[in-house]
Design an enzyme around this catalytic site. Structure first.
Site, short mmCIF file in Angstrom:
data_model
loop_
_atom_site.label_atom_id
_atom_site.label_comp_id
_atom_site.label_asym_id
_atom_site.label_seq_id
_atom_site.Cartn_x
_atom_site.Cartn_y
_atom_site.Cartn_z
CB THR A 45 -5.32 8.36 7.56
OG1 THR A 45 -4.51 8.48 8.30
CG2 THR A 45 -5.65 8.97 6.62
N GLY B 107 -7.24 3.46 11.38
CA GLY B 107 -7.51 2.56 10.79
C GLY B 107 -7.81 2.01 9.55
CB THR B 108 -6.32 4.05 6.53
OG1 THR B 108 -6.56 4.83 6.96
CG2 THR B 108 -6.53 3.64 5.18
N GLY B 109 -5.64 1.26 7.39
CA GLY B 109 -4.91 -0.69 6.98
C GLY B 109 -5.89 -2.06 7.83
CB CYS B 110 -8.06 -1.78 10.40
SG CYS B 110 -6.29 -1.85 11.92
CE LYS C 245 -1.12 -2.06 3.76
NZ LYS C 245 -2.66 -1.95 4.81
#
Length: 277
Positions: A217, A219-222, A186
């Site tokens: 942003t 928690g974006t990856g979760c 990412k």
């Protein structure tokens, strides 16, 4: 491995998706973000908690890792009673936890997505050094997909990533060195468009979206990895699952909240509003 197939007698029941991760009492990341995402994408969410994390939009204040026996018992409670059509792991704090999970997941024959959570958005470390090594040795080889951001990918490959070309090389290297079926690198930490690269063992695929000028942003990856997992549980091909999840997380960022005094959360129901338009 694949999610539920068309023609299943259980098609009237939504797929069941399991997240194994730490908590976020502020609701933007971890188990809470995963379950919100599952709900929005109309799959049945289940959770096994690895660590109870005191955190909010400003950072991590405290962490309590659950005993390994409790982790094992939570997993058995789910796996001996419920169907599991896809699994996602997030924060796994130590070697013992990883070994329990590495033993359980292959027995499910379900797609397995690793979000290799190592550091919070605030910069706070979430797993210990030994666990980082075990992740590479025991979890990556059994994964359908691993979804590192650039700092996480740099740790896995042991080299810095400064360009799109570096991202592509990292995706290929992770798959051929550590054995996951696919890797999604990412590009949120670079400049310009938000570009991600998926390597599926034979081809590279590019997913691009506009970048929004926001600090919200958390928690974006979760959220991104949870959306991929939900899509895989419905039997979608990996490329389509990632493409749809990319749209989901992009909308969640576009309509994120200035909530809290730090990095606010993404908007997990943004696509719901989009459907109404």
């Amino acid at each position: 491995m694949a999610g539920r197939k068309e023609g299943d007698q259980s098609m009237s029941i939504p797929p069941s998706v399991l997240t194994i991760a730490g908590t976020d009492p502020s609701g933007g990341a971890g188990i809470q973000a995963d379950l919100k995402t599952f709900q929005e994408l109309k799959v049945y969410g289940m959770s096994v908690i690895t660590s109870v994390v005191a955190q909010n939009t400003t950072g991590v204040q405290n962490i309590h890792h659950l005993p390994t026996g409790m982790l094992h018992d939570q997993l058995q409670s789910v796996l001996t009673d419920m169907p599991v059509h896809a699994i996602k792991t997030g924060m796994i704090a130590n070697r013992d936890m990883m070994e329990v999970i590495a033993d359980a997941i292959p027995k499910t024959n379900a797609p397995y997505v690793i979000d290799p959570v190592m550091v919070a958005t605030s910069g706070d470390p979430l797993i210990d050094e030994e666990a980082r090594g075990v992740l590479k040795e025991q979890l990556l080889p059994i994964a359908t997909l691993v979804t590192p951001n650039i700092p996480e990918a740099e740790f896995i490959i042991g080299n810095s990533i400064n360009s799109l070309a570096d991202m592509k090389e990292a995706a290929i290297s992770i798959v051929h060195t550590y054995g996951p079926k696919a890797a999604l690198i990412k590009g949120g930490h670079l400049q310009g468009k938000a570009i991600d690269f998926l390597y599926d063992g034979s081809q590279l695929h590019t997913f691009a979206a506009d970048r929004f000028d926001t600090k919200n942003t958390h928690g974006t990856g979760c959220t991104y990895s949870a959306a991929i997992t939900a899509n895989l549980s419905n039997g979608l091909h990996l490329i389509e699952a990632v493409q749809m999840a990319k749209h989901y997380v992009t909308e969640a960022i576009k309509h994120s909240f200035p909530l809290g005094t730090g990095n606010g959360p993404t908007n997990h129901w943004a696509i719901r509003e989009e459907r109404v338009k």
